[in-house]
Design a protein around this motif. Structure first.
Motif, mmCIF file in Angstrom:
data_model
loop_
_atom_site.group_PDB
_atom_site.id
_atom_site.type_symbol
_atom_site.label_atom_id
_atom_site.label_comp_id
_atom_site.label_asym_id
_atom_site.label_seq_id
_atom_site.Cartn_x
_atom_site.Cartn_y
_atom_site.Cartn_z
ATOM 1 N N ALA A 72 38.064 49.928 46.893
ATOM 2 C CA ALA A 72 38.819 48.709 47.184
ATOM 3 C C ALA A 72 38.558 47.616 46.162
ATOM 4 O O ALA A 72 39.361 46.686 46.033
ATOM 5 C CB ALA A 72 38.480 48.205 48.579
ATOM 6 N N ARG B 214 41.026 44.355 47.892
ATOM 7 C CA ARG B 214 42.258 44.845 47.267
ATOM 8 C C ARG B 214 43.161 43.674 46.871
ATOM 9 O O ARG B 214 43.783 43.696 45.802
ATOM 10 C CB ARG B 214 42.995 45.793 48.213
ATOM 11 N N THR C 106 36.960 43.094 54.812
ATOM 12 C CA THR C 106 36.461 43.116 53.431
ATOM 13 C C THR C 106 37.299 43.998 52.518
ATOM 14 O O THR C 106 37.664 43.580 51.407
ATOM 15 C CB THR C 106 34.995 43.573 53.399
ATOM 16 N N GLU C 107 37.601 45.207 52.946
ATOM 17 C CA GLU C 107 38.370 46.099 52.068
ATOM 18 C C GLU C 107 39.731 45.500 51.735
ATOM 19 O O GLU C 107 40.168 45.528 50.573
ATOM 20 C CB GLU C 107 38.529 47.480 52.717
ATOM 21 N N ARG C 108 40.412 44.950 52.732
ATOM 22 C CA ARG C 108 41.718 44.336 52.486
ATOM 23 C C ARG C 108 41.616 43.156 51.528
ATOM 24 O O ARG C 108 42.432 42.992 50.617
ATOM 25 C CB ARG C 108 42.338 43.899 53.812
ATOM 26 N N GLN D 250 31.459 55.354 53.302
ATOM 27 C CA GLN D 250 31.847 53.955 53.521
ATOM 28 C C GLN D 250 31.634 53.130 52.254
ATOM 29 O O GLN D 250 32.470 52.273 51.902
ATOM 30 C CB GLN D 250 31.027 53.375 54.672
ATOM 31 N N ALA E 259 34.358 53.837 49.780
ATOM 32 C CA ALA E 259 35.617 53.197 50.152
ATOM 33 C C ALA E 259 35.616 51.731 49.712
ATOM 34 O O ALA E 259 36.649 51.204 49.264
ATOM 35 C CB ALA E 259 35.834 53.305 51.657
ATOM 36 N N LEU E 260 34.471 51.069 49.824
ATOM 37 C CA LEU E 260 34.369 49.684 49.376
ATOM 38 C C LEU E 260 34.520 49.590 47.854
ATOM 39 O O LEU E 260 35.193 48.679 47.348
ATOM 40 C CB LEU E 260 33.032 49.084 49.808
#
Length: 269
Positions: free
Chosen positions: A251, A163, A158-160, A244, A247-248
């Motif tokens: 992103a 971005r 998900t994070e990748r 966490q 971080a999302l």
């Protein structure tokens, strides 16, 4: 004014301390009216079959009594929610209640409903509900084409992907849904989300045959499940889950939706 010895963080609700914007409820598991006591910006009610759909009066009360925006998941291929056919259940929803439009999980659809085209139904539903979110599971490209708020399940990528979307110029809203366990205890985590993460294909491929998926898991199965829990769920202390969630957001997520995998009580403070 804070009481002596009380920090700003301690004065916040559990939902806020955990960095969540919204909570998701499963009406087969709980009385959705209890969400009125949960201080969240948004309450999203999952669809688990029409027999569990809260009645309009309950939804009206929840939307009017609480401070949260209330969204109901509606499968556009299902009778009652089909904007190109029988939409009687959609029309019965209170005006104060918003929607999450999804294709609909086959487990909750008839064979005939599964054959219905998704794209034209999402388009027609969005004409009636332009502010609706669109669930992306299995229809990612169609969902993206609508331009509506994307409602994604948390995965290890998900994070990748967020971005990449932002780098490509996507400026729309993205809400990320994740089962959430506010606990560090491994047994508590496995009992809450072990079966859920075990259903994810990359996890299932790594699990030994017939391995238990709850707190009784041991050895390789336990290691695989605990690692997967951090990929497909938000788990840990309030501070850990908040990290966490942040971080999302960094992103590219705009809304973090937590499903209280151990019950609403943990979120009611």
């Amino acid at each position: 004014m804070l009481s002596p010895g009380t920090s700003a963080d301690e004065s916040k609700s559990t939902v806020a301390r955990a960095g969540l914007d919204a909570i998701a409820l499963k009406p087969a598991e709980c009385d959705v009216s209890a969400a009125a006591s949960i201080p969240a910006e948004t309450v999203a009610i999952d669809y688990e079959g029409r027999e569990y759909l809260p009645d309009p009066e309950t939804l009206e009360t929840l939307a009017s009594d609480g401070d949260a925006e209330v969204l109901v998941t509606t499968p556009v291929r299902a009778d009652g929610f089909d904007p190109l056919g029988d939409d009687s259940l959609s029309r019965a929803l209170p005006d104060a209640v918003g929607r999450v439009l999804v294709a609909g999980h086959p487990a909750y659809l008839t064979d005939e409903e599964c054959e219905r085209a998704v794209a034209p139904r999402l388009g027609a539903a969005l004409e009636d509900e332009p502010g609706a979110w669109v669930g992306t599971e299995n229809v990612e490209r169609i969902a993206m084409a609508t331009g509506a708020t994307q409602y994604d399940l948390l995965t290890r990528t998900t994070e990748r992907e967020l971005r990449a979307l932002r780098a490509a110029g996507f400026a729309g809203d993205v809400a990320v849904y994740a089962p959430t366990v506010l606990a560090d205890d491994e047994d508590a985590i496995l009992d809450a989300v072990g079966a859920y993460v075990a259903r994810r294909r990359p996890v299932a491929e790594k699990l030994p045959d017939d391995a238990p998926t709850n707190a009784s898991a041991s050895g390789r199965a336990r290691d695989v499940l605990l690692e997967a829990a951090t990929d497909y769920a938000l788990v840990g202390s309030e501070a850990g889950v908040r990290e966490q969630a942040e971080a999302l957001r960094e992103a590219g997520a705009t809304t973090i939706v937590g499903y209280p995998a151990r019950g609403l009580e943990a979120f009611a403070e």
